[in-house]
Write a protein that holds these residues in place. Sequence first.
Motif, mmCIF file in Angstrom:
data_model
loop_
_atom_site.group_PDB
_atom_site.id
_atom_site.type_symbol
_atom_site.label_atom_id
_atom_site.label_comp_id
_atom_site.label_asym_id
_atom_site.label_seq_id
_atom_site.Cartn_x
_atom_site.Cartn_y
_atom_site.Cartn_z
ATOM 1 N N GLY A 16 0.507 -1.328 -0.020
ATOM 2 C CA GLY A 16 0.071 0.436 0.151
ATOM 3 C C GLY A 16 0.795 1.620 0.448
ATOM 4 N N ALA A 17 1.574 1.783 -0.332
ATOM 5 C CA ALA A 17 2.275 2.055 -0.688
ATOM 6 C C ALA A 17 3.796 1.825 -1.824
ATOM 7 N N ASP A 18 4.651 4.194 -2.123
ATOM 8 C CA ASP A 18 4.777 3.936 -3.353
ATOM 9 C C ASP A 18 6.892 3.427 -2.290
ATOM 10 N N PRO A 85 10.668 -0.798 -9.115
ATOM 11 C CA PRO A 85 9.778 0.685 -8.166
ATOM 12 C C PRO A 85 8.626 0.735 -8.588
ATOM 13 N N VAL A 86 7.751 0.879 -7.594
ATOM 14 C CA VAL A 86 6.442 1.110 -7.371
ATOM 15 C C VAL A 86 6.402 1.700 -7.047
ATOM 16 N N LEU A 87 4.407 2.810 -8.158
ATOM 17 C CA LEU A 87 3.979 3.924 -7.759
ATOM 18 C C LEU A 87 2.853 3.474 -6.876
ATOM 19 N N SER A 116 11.298 -9.108 -0.688
ATOM 20 C CA SER A 116 10.776 -7.522 0.210
ATOM 21 C C SER A 116 10.846 -6.424 -0.125
ATOM 22 N N PHE A 117 10.097 -4.875 0.425
ATOM 23 C CA PHE A 117 9.694 -3.948 -0.110
ATOM 24 C C PHE A 117 10.005 -3.029 1.008
ATOM 25 N N LEU A 118 10.985 -1.784 -0.076
ATOM 26 C CA LEU A 118 11.886 -0.655 0.913
ATOM 27 C C LEU A 118 10.506 0.817 0.461
ATOM 28 N N SER A 119 9.847 1.015 1.636
ATOM 29 C CA SER A 119 9.816 2.628 1.295
ATOM 30 C C SER A 119 10.200 3.770 1.996
ATOM 31 N N ASP A 120 9.158 4.713 2.313
ATOM 32 C CA ASP A 120 9.591 5.944 3.430
ATOM 33 C C ASP A 120 9.510 5.860 3.845
#
Length: 120
Positions: A16-18, A85-87, A116-120
């Motif tokens: 649920g995030a960029d 990238p995920v947007l 794995s997922f990396l977001s702000d």
Amino acid sequence: MHDITAECADFVRAQGADGLLHVFVPHATAGVALLELGSGSDDDLLAALRDLLPADDRWRHAHGSRGHGRSHVMPALIPPYATVPVLGGRMALGTWQSVALIDLNVDNPQRQVRLSFLSD
């Protein structure tokens, strides 16, 4: 070659995030490729790998089936990871790009994929 795009899409949608999706296969004979699937490109890649890495007796790493050593060289050409990238909860792949697991090793059909997922 296995298309894992749908599994990757499900994973990023749940985040649920960029951010960045990192796909990793913890195997010495597997790689991850971003390419067009289903229109011949996948068959072309496998044919190119057969030409570059023939399943014959030239390999010093010689346990397992004939040509097994080629499977251990392949990840130097197709790395065991990719980052996408995920947007807006969706992978920002190109129009025809898919995420594929590539593995020439016929001796071990069991494979894991770590997402794995990396977001702000």
